[in-house]
Design an enzyme around this catalytic site. Structure first.
Site, PDB file in Angstrom:
ATOM      1  N   SER A 253       0.854  -1.181   0.000  1.00  0.00           N
ATOM      2  CA  SER A 253       0.000   0.000   0.000  1.00  0.00           C
ATOM      3  C   SER A 253       0.893   1.236   0.000  1.00  0.00           C
ATOM      4  CB  SER A 253      -0.913  -0.006   1.227  1.00  0.00           C
ATOM      5  OG  SER A 253      -0.135   0.276   2.375  1.00  0.00           O
ATOM      6  N   LYS A 254       0.233   2.389  -0.095  1.00  0.00           N
ATOM      7  CA  LYS A 254       0.973   3.652  -0.236  1.00  0.00           C
ATOM      8  C   LYS A 254       1.993   3.880   0.875  1.00  0.00           C
ATOM      9  CE  LYS A 254      -1.390   6.252  -3.548  1.00  0.00           C
ATOM     10  NZ  LYS A 254      -2.856   6.091  -3.522  1.00  0.00           N
TER      11      LYS A 254
END
Ligand code: GLU
Length: 481
Positions: A253-254
């Site tokens: 994820s980011k």
């Protein structure tokens, strides 16, 4: 065996997640490693989620990484149209056919009823309320124009099995399968229905997709069986994880870093590096080779090298790959990539870029590291006395002014202001002064750069600055020690 045909079927979301790009790459490689065709199909049936310009992002990305599709919306082909919204009318007859065959049914439930089910249903999904409506009731609702969806009628007992090339044979209890929607009230198919219809109509032989679709495969199989169609070969790809600070891993994820192709490109990763790296996220070559061109991947790829254990996206490794690719560039290629970053710092002036190319090419892992490394060429140095002191070079505040004034004197006479020209003036000077080269070059480089760490040594820094600016800085440094 029929010719291999794979398809990349992205939904236009506006960006290309590395997981999607990996799917595209593996679809491409499954096809190309077997002399097959790679097809692009745009899955835009979720009209509420459409993003302006999103399809262009897909074309651009595939183009940048060199995944050329043999058929698709822009290049055509005999199985078009290749955009699902343009195929809208082809799905309803298939849904109706399933209703006729008793494998699907019309559901008239309102949104309110369905929403309330989410909280109350122990099943966690649709309670099959309309599954056995009497025919008169259905006819009445249809005559009143009541909106409806068409749902798949799952068997209530028994099991369904499917075989995946990577995960093996998986069996589920049919009672766990929800009567999923196939056709929505607006006449659009759901993704789960459209992909089966399209894969069949487009003669797709291998369906490659993320592991998150594994649990839907039994439902697809039941659809293929209901139509009496051949089931494609399934190739599900392992999850992509990111490394957390505490050493554990979780779904990428980011917070782990950029997760889209564009984001990585903006950060300075080369498209071919991204492709090379993600090829290895779930597939292992037969030997220890790690650097692969797309052509080499086509030659080496095979489905049996795909692993089912989660792959970890390691940003340090990606950076290392990028550095390796940069080192292998020709000086011209390097300069072409570096130039926007050179210009960002130096503006439009004329400089001897070769000097920078030579010192930077072995040292940068990403091109966007360049501005910070060369910023001092454009900024007026600010000196502190400590900068001029260096034990190893025997440089100190007493000898620095002597070194600088002597250097200024000989450098003023240099006509050939190049790395060699400056070198040929300063090295004999150190000898003449009876000091180590470092004792002379340390204060010279500090005065010219204003910092202790520079790409290249004193000669490169002076040569790149140009005679006038270099001498101006040396004089300024001398005055400020
Ligand atoms: N449209 C789906 C997605 O973007 C495609 C999944 C598949 O490959 O079937 O996730």
């Amino acid at each position: 065996m029929a010719d291999v045909r794979t398809r990349f079927a992205p939904s236009p979301t506006g960006f290309m997640h590395v997981g999607n790009l990996r799917t595209a790459l593996y679809e491409y490689l499954v096809a190309k490693s077997q002399g097959g065709k790679f097809i692009l199909r745009i899955e835009d049936t979720d009209q509420g989620r459409l993003v302006e310009g999103a399809t262009d992002v897909i074309y651009q990305t595939l183009d940048m990484v060199g995944l050329r599709h043999d058929e698709g919306p822009d290049v055509g082909g005999e199985f078009g149209p290749y955009v699902q919204s343009e195929r809208k009318d082809s799905y309803k007859p298939y849904a109706e056919l399933l209703v006729k065959k008793g494998k699907a049914y019309r559901c008239f439930c309102t949104k309110e009823r369905l929403d309330s089910l989410k909280e109350t249903s122990e099943f966690g999904g649709y309670d099959r309320h309309c599954r056995d409506l009497p025919q008169e009731e259905i006819d009445r609702l249809l005559a009143e124009g009541t909106p409806y969806v068409i749902r798949q009628k799952m068997p209530l007992e028994g099991t369904t099995s499917f075989t995946d090339e990577v995960y093996g044979t998986i069996t589920v209890n049919n009672e766990e399968l929800e009567d999923q929607v196939l056709l929505k009230t607006d006449g659009f198919p759901t993704y789960n229905f459209a992909n089966v219809i399209d894969d069949h109509l487009m003669n797709i032989t291998h369906v490659v997709r993320g592991q998150e679709y594994l649990s839907s495969a039994p439902k697809y199989n039941l659809l293929y069986e209901a139509f009496d169609w051949e089931i494609p070969t399934y190739v599900h790809l392992p999850l992509i994880m990111g490394k957390n600070e505490d050493g554990s891993v979780s779904k990428l994820s980011k917070r782990h870093g950029s997760t889209s192709f564009q984001g990585l490109v903006e950060e300075g990763y080369l498209p071919e590096v991204i492709t090379n790296y993600i090829a290895l996220l779930g597939w292992a070559p037969k030997d220890t080779q790690e650097i692969f061109s797309l052509k080499e991947l086509e030659e080496n790829f095979s489905i049996d090298g795909i692993s089912k254990s989660p792959a970890v996206f390691d940003y340090d490794k990606l950076l290392w790959f990028n550095g390796e690719y940069i080192k292998k560039m020709t000086p011209e290629e390097f300069e072409a990539h570096a130039m926007p970053f050179y210009r960002e710092v130096m503006g439009e002036g004329d400089y001897d870029w070769k000097i920078l190319n030579e010192v930077l090419q072995p040292r940068v892992n990403k091109f966007n590291e360049i501005p910070e490394k060369i910023a001092f060429f454009a900024n007026q140095p600010e000196y502190t006395s400590e900068l001029f002191i260096n034990k190893k070079s025997k440089a100190n505040l007493e000898n620095a002014p002597v070194m600088l004034s002597n250097a200024i004197e000989v450098l003023e006479g240099v006509e050939n202001w190049t790395v060699d020209g400056v070198h040929d003036a300063l090295i004999p000077l150190a000898e003449k002064l009876g000091v180590k080269n470092g004792t002379l070059l340390w204060p010279v480089r500090i005065a010219a750069a204003g910092q202790t760490v520079t790409p290249g040594g004193a000669m490169e820094v002076l040569a790149f600055l140009g005679k006038e600016e270099a001498l101006r800085r040396l004089k300024d440094g001398l005055a400020k020690i």
